[in-house]
Design a protein around this motif. Structure first.
Motif, PDB file in Angstrom:
ATOM      1  N   PRO A   3      51.995  46.357  46.248  1.00 42.60           N
ATOM      2  CA  PRO A   3      52.286  46.265  47.683  1.00 42.60           C
ATOM      3  C   PRO A   3      53.647  45.631  47.925  1.00 42.60           C
ATOM      4  N   ILE A   7      50.140  43.796  55.172  1.00 44.67           N
ATOM      5  CA  ILE A   7      50.147  44.574  56.406  1.00 44.67           C
ATOM      6  C   ILE A   7      49.433  43.781  57.492  1.00 44.67           C
ATOM      7  N   GLU A 142      52.369  52.044  53.155  1.00 45.85           N
ATOM      8  CA  GLU A 142      51.115  51.291  53.227  1.00 45.85           C
ATOM      9  C   GLU A 142      50.531  51.338  54.639  1.00 45.85           C
ATOM     10  N   THR A 143      51.395  51.216  55.649  1.00 54.30           N
ATOM     11  CA  THR A 143      50.923  51.291  57.025  1.00 54.30           C
ATOM     12  C   THR A 143      50.352  52.675  57.320  1.00 54.30           C
TER      13      THR A 143
END
Length: 205
Positions: A3, A7, A142-143
């Motif tokens: 990562p 988030i 990732e979002t």
């Protein structure tokens, strides 16, 4: 992949301002929603409409899963060439499969062939939609993944619930028809609205 950072909730809304990301999410909503609108009730359809025994249904669903394995490979290959076209093709095959099952599902041999083709397309759906989303918001992988997975879970629950209401009210064949039409919507959504634009939208820092 490791990562980049944690988030947070405030990271999610800006992604919705990226036009192609919105289109990818909308296409995923109708495709997964339509899929589980119809597929959730495919076993009772095969028993009651096609007339297959429980053992045959189990074997056919196994074939559906095996076809999905190869569909994942084919979907990956197609998405690597053109993610938008891959999503559109997946939506078309999914929708046509459900509609074909509604039309010809009372005949065992066509029903078996349709289920295998449907499984192939279902295997391609996750990889094609994910690839489109990742390319739409490459700076926020990732979002984008978080929003996509959350939306897919909502679509599954909503599709299965509405499919159940349709089964109760209109019968199993109608569920395949409605689910197929909803899945087909993914093709025009992604084809007409998901085109590349000259000015790319970017996420705020």
């Amino acid at each position: 992949l490791p990562p980049q950072r944690a988030i947070r909730w405030r990271d999610l809304p800006p992604l919705l301002r990226v036009p192609k990301a919105r289109i990818g999410l909308l296409a995923a909503l109708v495709m997964f929603g339509g899929q589980f609108f119809a597929y959730t009730y495919i076993a009772p359809f095969l028993v009651q409409i096609t007339g297959l025994g429980s053992g045959m249904v189990t074997g056919l669903l196994l074939a559906y899963g095996v076809a999905g394995f190869f569909g994942n490979i084919v979907g990956s290959w197609l998405a690597g060439k053109d993610a938008r076209s891959a999503v559109a093709a997946t939506a078309l095959v999914l929708g046509v499969s459900a509609l074909a099952l509604a039309a010809f599902g009372a005949i065992p041999l066509p029903a078996v062939a349709i289920i295998v083709v449907w499984g192939l397309a279902f295997g391609a759906m996750p990889i094609t939609t994910q690839t489109f989303m990742f390319r739409a918001a490459a700076e926020a992988l990732e979002t984008g993944a978080a929003l996509l997975v959350s939306l897919v879970q909502i679509a599954i629950a909503l599709g299965a619930t509405l499919g159940g209401l349709t089964v109760d009210g209109l019968g199993l064949v109608s569920t395949m028809v409605v689910g197929g039409l909803v899945m087909l919507l993914g093709a025009p959504v992604i084809t007409l609205l998901g085109r590349e634009r000259r000015v790319a939208a970017t996420l705020p820092n």
